[in-house]
Structures are given as C-alpha cells and as structure tokens.
Design a protein around this motif. Structure first.
Motif, short mmCIF file in Angstrom:
data_model
loop_
_atom_site.label_atom_id
_atom_site.label_comp_id
_atom_site.label_asym_id
_atom_site.label_seq_id
_atom_site.Cartn_x
_atom_site.Cartn_y
_atom_site.Cartn_z
N MET A 85 0.84 -1.16 0.00
CA MET A 85 -0.28 -0.05 -0.08
C MET A 85 0.94 1.22 0.00
O MET A 85 1.75 1.38 0.72
CB MET A 85 -1.10 0.02 1.38
N GLU A 86 0.52 2.13 -0.97
CA GLU A 86 1.45 3.48 -1.27
C GLU A 86 1.10 4.21 0.03
O GLU A 86 -0.19 4.54 0.57
CB GLU A 86 1.07 3.98 -2.15
N SER A 87 2.07 4.99 0.62
CA SER A 87 2.00 5.85 1.72
C SER A 87 1.69 7.39 1.15
O SER A 87 2.00 7.84 0.11
CB SER A 87 3.39 6.14 2.33
N LYS A 88 0.51 8.16 1.74
CA LYS A 88 0.40 9.31 1.43
C LYS A 88 0.84 10.48 2.25
O LYS A 88 0.29 11.55 2.37
CB LYS A 88 -1.26 9.39 1.41
N THR A 89 1.90 10.07 3.27
CA THR A 89 2.27 11.12 3.86
C THR A 89 2.89 12.28 3.28
O THR A 89 2.81 13.21 3.78
CB THR A 89 3.88 10.24 4.61
N ASN A 90 3.59 11.95 2.16
CA ASN A 90 4.11 13.25 1.48
C ASN A 90 3.48 13.69 0.20
O ASN A 90 4.03 14.07 -0.72
CB ASN A 90 5.57 13.13 1.22
N SER A 91 2.14 13.60 0.07
CA SER A 91 1.23 13.81 -1.05
C SER A 91 -0.26 14.41 -0.63
O SER A 91 -0.64 14.24 0.39
CB SER A 91 1.30 12.72 -2.01
N VAL A 92 -0.85 15.01 -1.44
CA VAL A 92 -2.09 15.53 -1.44
C VAL A 92 -2.88 15.31 -2.47
O VAL A 92 -2.47 15.24 -3.59
CB VAL A 92 -2.00 17.13 -1.29
N ASP A 93 -3.86 14.60 -2.25
CA ASP A 93 -5.06 14.22 -3.39
C ASP A 93 -5.25 15.48 -4.15
O ASP A 93 -5.41 16.48 -3.78
CB ASP A 93 -6.39 13.77 -2.92
N THR A 94 -4.99 15.35 -5.72
CA THR A 94 -5.30 16.46 -6.61
C THR A 94 -6.60 17.11 -6.51
O THR A 94 -6.84 18.16 -6.89
CB THR A 94 -4.83 16.03 -8.23
N ALA A 139 3.38 28.92 3.88
CA ALA A 139 3.46 27.53 3.53
C ALA A 139 2.78 26.73 4.52
O ALA A 139 3.13 26.69 5.79
CB ALA A 139 4.71 26.94 3.22
N TYR A 140 1.71 25.96 4.43
CA TYR A 140 0.95 24.98 4.98
C TYR A 140 1.48 23.69 5.03
O TYR A 140 1.68 23.20 4.10
CB TYR A 140 -0.55 25.05 5.03
N PRO A 141 1.61 23.12 6.49
CA PRO A 141 2.22 21.70 6.38
C PRO A 141 1.21 20.59 6.01
O PRO A 141 -0.06 20.93 6.16
CB PRO A 141 2.74 21.64 7.85
N VAL A 142 1.47 19.66 5.64
CA VAL A 142 0.66 18.30 5.40
C VAL A 142 1.22 17.22 6.24
O VAL A 142 2.59 16.94 6.25
CB VAL A 142 0.69 17.99 3.87
N ARG A 143 0.13 16.83 7.11
CA ARG A 143 0.84 15.75 7.96
C ARG A 143 0.01 14.47 7.90
O ARG A 143 -1.21 14.48 7.99
CB ARG A 143 0.65 16.23 9.58
N ASP A 144 0.69 13.56 7.66
CA ASP A 144 -0.03 12.11 7.20
C ASP A 144 -1.25 12.48 6.16
O ASP A 144 -2.16 11.65 6.35
CB ASP A 144 -0.57 11.52 8.59
N GLY A 145 -0.80 13.05 5.30
CA GLY A 145 -1.79 13.35 4.22
C GLY A 145 -2.84 14.37 4.24
O GLY A 145 -3.61 14.43 3.50
#
Length: 62
Positions: free
Chosen positions: A1-10, A42-48
């Motif tokens: 399963m791919e990790s979404k930690t460093n990405s945001v759904d388009t 810049a807003y952080p993204v944590r665990d997607g």
C-alpha cells in the motif's frame, strides 16, 4: 500500500484555498507543504492531512 504521507490528493488540492487570502494553493513536493504565494505562507501536510491553520503555517522568505 502506498504511503500518502508526502502527497495531497489532486481533487482535494483543487478545493482548498488559503484561509487568509482565499487564494489558490500550490503543492510543493520537496517540502511537503501547500504554498500560498499571495500570503507568503506554507501550510504543512501531516499524514496526508493539510493543516490549514495560519498559526501552523511557515512564513516564506523572499
């Protein structure tokens, strides 16, 4: 399963706006942040999950 930690759904990115300026955000994959050029934040993204709080945002330097 791919990790979404460093990405945001388009699709999510299309809906999100800067809470301060209501302007468009861009995804910076290098830093893992959503960037508001107008607000210079810049807003952080944590665990997607985007953390859309001005108090949590990092100020961008010129």
């Amino acid at each position: 399963m791919e990790s979404k930690t460093n990405s945001v759904d388009t699709k999510l990115l299309e809906l999100l706006v800067c809470p301060l300026t209501k302007g468009r955000l861009t995804w910076n994959a290098e830093t893992g942040e959503l960037v508001s050029e107008r607000a210079k934040l810049a807003y952080p993204v944590r665990d997607g999950i985007p953390i859309m709080l001005v108090s949590e945002a990092r100020e961008l330097k010129d």
